[in-house]
Design an enzyme around this catalytic site. Structure first.
Site, PDB file in Angstrom:
ATOM      1  N   HIS A  32      28.449  43.645  45.987  1.00 33.81           N
ATOM      2  CA  HIS A  32      29.807  43.106  45.989  1.00 33.81           C
ATOM      3  C   HIS A  32      29.884  41.422  46.687  1.00 33.81           C
ATOM      4  O   HIS A  32      28.795  40.830  46.790  1.00 33.81           O
ATOM      5  CB  HIS A  32      29.950  43.694  47.643  1.00 33.81           C
ATOM      6  N   PHE A  33      31.221  41.416  45.778  1.00 33.68           N
ATOM      7  CA  PHE A  33      31.450  39.608  46.522  1.00 33.68           C
ATOM      8  C   PHE A  33      32.926  39.819  47.127  1.00 33.68           C
ATOM      9  O   PHE A  33      32.894  40.085  46.961  1.00 33.68           O
ATOM     10  CB  PHE A  33      32.487  39.288  44.810  1.00 33.68           C
TER      11      PHE A  33
END
Lengths: 424, 451
Positions: free
Chosen positions: A240-241
């Site tokens: 995830h970012f």
């Protein structure tokens, strides 16, 4: 003395429930059971392979509304979730200030962000770890926490589908943007590439390109898309970012940079790499690129090198005001995460907030930065991985004046960490 | 105003060279204590090093470091008398020529030669001062500023900004400015200034530091003055376009045309009074929104207003262009009005009460009620109201986003009406929260400071 100890935060309302075991699906989650039949809106971006630097700044009137689109979509959806009470606290009620000083570190007093109990354990000394299904991951998140899907368009045009056609079971391209229920700022979201594929927290070319496109579509220099590797404060081992808005310059963006003179590799991809100067943490800035893909690949290759060598790092990307070069901040750091390194520091206690000073912030960050010598070693490797060869440092010094600053300063900083530290 | 700072800063920061006296401050008093005979240069260094000590009792400082015993005869006497009569130090023992020399070099050693020319062309009122020279004098004044203040150039250059202050000037505001200078950050205040003929004028003053490319020290401060007049005047687009030309011409960088229209709007706004029914002698500081916020809000396309819930009649302090288009009013007719002014005979008063209550308990609400345009025509207003907090977490405003129900012609780009409305709320929240942190104009000017 104030030190930053990062305590893992809850990013989804479903995170703390994970110990209870999973109830099958009536829960409208993001797993294979529910996502394929979901009605989440879809924002399909155009994959733009044109020359970024050379593009003129003129925008046709047709394009103009589109540029605000993701901005409106994201903000509107976020505000909607706020009104539905999905966040653990109101981040706009958190006191924040700019610490006086040259760099203007941003301090925020946020008492609600940190977990009170002991966090889920996993090894923090290994950057690459296998995905573990028994631990919390984003397929368990309820769909109400998802704002929209974010994927590449099939027909090379920007499109928005308020109610998207269902994801086919074998399509692995479904990526989503979800809220972070413990936001650090307004609009704090998580970009989860190919959620069904359950990728571990590890950068690859495809996912990084997606993140970069996210930054581009938002088209706002104050919207930053960041990444923490494991061991550098990522606490969920599912790729995830993070991204949020802060309409102020980060201290790291104010730090001067010096362009690293490079001899072009086999193919000149037009990517410019600079080194961060006068900043407590060591870092590298990537900008330019003949195409978005070139820039993305350079950074991704560097990240992959760091991952493979067990060096934790952080990075973030933002689109510059001029609409030209994308800046990416590549930090490698253990203790503070990407936002702290960049100068946005979240504090738990009132007295820490009241006493926050630039010297203090500087000292904290400097403590965890890599030594110059080690940084130079790693830097050489990074550049090699990104497809460059460096000339010697001495030449750089003389040519400092050549550093281009025509565009508003791009920042991609790679901060290199010391040995990993276990934290509670 | 923030955009003007952009243009000035851009002009200044192209081609910087190292400042002349960067190390002066750190080598005082060690350098001077050991000497029996002081040169002109020593005196200059001494005066420069005093600039950061602006509030310190100069006399006691000298006594502590035993400098007074070393001062050549006559010079100490001058300094002593200065301490009695002035708060800041103008070391008049430095001859006028060297002072002017310093001022001249303030520019020429740091920036390229055409900078002055370019700055002269900018139409706005601003001054540039040099904190590294004793007394923090003004080293440049724009033609617009000279016209505004009524002073000739030779009476402005070399003097500190305090010469424009007078009896009505709020001392506390002046202290705020001093503090910002000391802390090397930007500040925006409203205060009284005086022209040469003694007439006072109320103005919005924004001060911003310029940092050296080489070592990050502050080398100049830019002050922008926007006088606030009694007359309500709207600037038409012709003026905005003219500013567009001029500002673009003197800047190396292209500036997005949107922001220049914003500048036009902001400067127009600053010339309107925001207070209705307030005595002309006492402009209301509280109802001014700072220019940076104005510019940010100007980018939001939806129809919305900002209300200040802390003022007794809860006036509208900002209205978007789309709101003016929706209601048919002009901006000056709307600002300062109570938020109820769109309601009329057919409006359900219980809804008005509901809104009032929500404001009082600091909650968001969504209502639909009958509103009246300027031309007396009616429309059903789907209104979403929400509290907006500033950086300290306290409620600064309430935002009200209007949507005409059943309006099909509205271009929402495919977003549902609710999301379209909420996105305006979100954008306002981001703007107010971010811009109210510490230095309000630092957002725009900082990006250029370290070039």
């Amino acid at each position: 003395m104030l030190t930053i100890k990062k305590v893992p935060t809850v990013v989804s309302n479903y995170q703390e429930n994970s110990e209870k075991g999973f109830e099958g699906c009536g829960r409208n989650c993001l797993g294979k059971c529910c996502l394929p039949v979901s009605k989440l809106p879809l924002y399909a971006f155009k994959e733009d392979n044109s020359n970024l630097i050379g593009n003129s700044v003129e925008k046709s009137s047709e394009e103009q509304p589109q540029i605000c689109f993701l901005h409106n979509l994201l903000l509107g959806q976020w505000e909607d979730r706020m009104s539905r009470g999905l966040f653990r606290y109101d981040v706009t009620a958190c006191d924040k200030k700019i610490i006086p000083g040259r760099y203007g570190f941003i301090a925020q007093l946020n008492k609600g962000r940190h977990l009170k109990k002991r966090p889920t354990e996993f090894r923090v000394d290994k950057v690459l770890q296998d995905f573990d299904e028994t631990k919390f991951n984003f397929t368990k998140v309820g769909q109400e926490e998802v704002l929209f899907r974010f994927e590449k368009s099939n027909d090379h045009r920007r499109r928005f589908f308020p109610t998207a056609p269902p994801v086919t079971a074998d399509s692995d391209s479904s990526s989503v943007v979800a809220i972070n229920v413990s936001p650090i700022e307004y609009g704090h979201v998580l970009l989860i590439p190919q959620v069904l594929n359950c990728l571990p927290q590890k950068i690859d070319h495809g996912s990084f390109l997606l993140a970069l496109h996210f930054a581009i579509e938002a088209a706002d220099p104050f919207f930053r898309v960041g990444y923490n590797s494991l061991g550098a404060f990522a606490t969920i081992n599912h790729l995830h970012f993070q991204a949020y808005y802060l309409a102020a310059s980060f201290p790291v963006e104010k730090a001067p940079t010096r362009r690293i003179m490079t001899m072009k590799g086999r193919e000149d991809k037009g990517v410019i790499i600079s080194q961060l100067l006068n900043y407590p943490v060591r870092g590298l800035v990537f900008e330019g690129g003949n195409t978005i893909q070139d820039l993305s690949d350079s950074v991704a290759s560097s990240c992959i090198f760091l991952q493979n060598n067990n060096i934790p790092f952080n990075c973030y990307a933002e689109k510059q005001a001029r609409g030209e070069a994308i800046q990416e901040l590549l930090d490698t750091q253990v203790n503070p995460a990407v936002w702290e390194i960049s100068g946005h520091i979240v504090l738990k206690r009132q007295e820490d907030f009241d006493d926050a000073s630039e010297t203090c912030a500087w000292r904290i960050l400097a403590e965890v930065s890599l030594s110059n010598k080690r940084f130079n070693e790693v830097k050489a490797h990074i550049l090699e991985a990104a497809g460059f060869q460096t000339e010697t440092e001495e030449k750089n010094r003389d040519h400092e004046g050549e550093s281009i600053h025509d565009q508003p300063s791009p920042k991609a900083v790679a901060h290199l960490p010391q040995d990993c530290m276990v934290f509670h | 105003m923030a955009l003007l700072l952009h243009s000035v800063l851009i002009t200044l920061t192209t081609g910087a060279r190292p400042p002349l006296f960067a190390d002066a401050c750190s080598s005082f008093p060690l350098l001077l204590l050991g000497k029996s005979h002081w040169t002109d240069r020593d005196l200059r260094w001494l005066s420069l090093s005093l600039v950061p000590l602006i509030e310190v009792d100069f006399l006691s400082l000298c006594l502590d470091s035993k400098i007074l015993t070393k001062i050549p005869h006559g010079i100490g006497a001058n300094w002593q008398s200065k301490v009695d009569t002035e708060e800041d130090f103008q070391v008049s023992t430095i001859s006028m020529e060297s002072q002017l020399g310093l001022i001249e070099r303030s520019f020429s050693t740091r920036y390229s030669p055409w900078v002055r020319e370019a700055l002269e062309e900018l139409p706005h009122n601003f001054t540039i001062s040099d904190p590294t020279i004793s007394g923090h004098p003004i080293v440049f004044a724009s033609p617009g500023f000279l016209k505004l203040s009524g002073f000739p150039r030779d009476q402005v250059i070399g003097n500190n900004g305090r010469i424009f202050q007078g009896p009505k000037t709020n001392r506390k505001t002046v202290m705020e400015i001093r503090e910002a200078i000391r802390e090397e950050r930007a500040v925006q205040v409203a205060l009284w200034n005086y022209r040469k003929d003694g007439t006072p004028f109320w103005m919005l003053f924004q001060l911003s530091p310029v940092f050296s490319k080489e070592d990050g020290r502050v080398i100049h401060f830019i002050g922008v003055q926007v006088p606030i007049l009694r007359k309500k005047r709207l600037t038409d687009d012709g003026d905005a376009a003219a500013w567009n030309e001029i500002v673009c011409g003197s800047c190396r960088r292209e500036v997005c045309s949107d922001s220049l229209v914003d500048l036009g709007r902001v400067l127009a706004l600053d010339t309107d009074t925001n207070c209705r029914g307030v005595e002309a002698e006492e402009p209301c500081e509280a109802s001014l929104i700072n220019s940076s916020l104005n510019i940010s809000l100007g980018r939001i396309k939806q129809s919305f207003v900002l209300i200040d819930p802390h003022l007794p009649n809860m006036p509208i302090v900002y209205a978007s262009d789309a709101f003016l288009k929706l209601t048919g009013y002009d901006r000056h007719e709307v600002l300062g009005c109570n938020w109820r002014f769109l309601s009329g005979a057919g409006t359900d008063s219980s809804v008005l009460n509901q809104i009032q209550e929500s404001i009082q308990v600091e909650q968001a609400c969504t209502v639909c009620f009958l509103n009246y345009r300027k031309d007396k025509s009616t429309f059903w207003n789907l209104l979403h109201m929400s509290p907006v907090r500033n950086a300290t977490g306290k409620i600064a405003y309430f935002v009200g986003v209007q949507m005409e129900e059943k309006c099909k012609s509205q271009d929402r780009h495919g977003l549902s009406p609710e999301i379209w409305q909420l996105s305006a709320v979100g954008a306002v929240k981001v703007a107010v929260r971010s811009l109210s942190m510490g230095a309000s104009c630092s957002n725009s000017s900082d990006r250029f400071n370290t070039l």
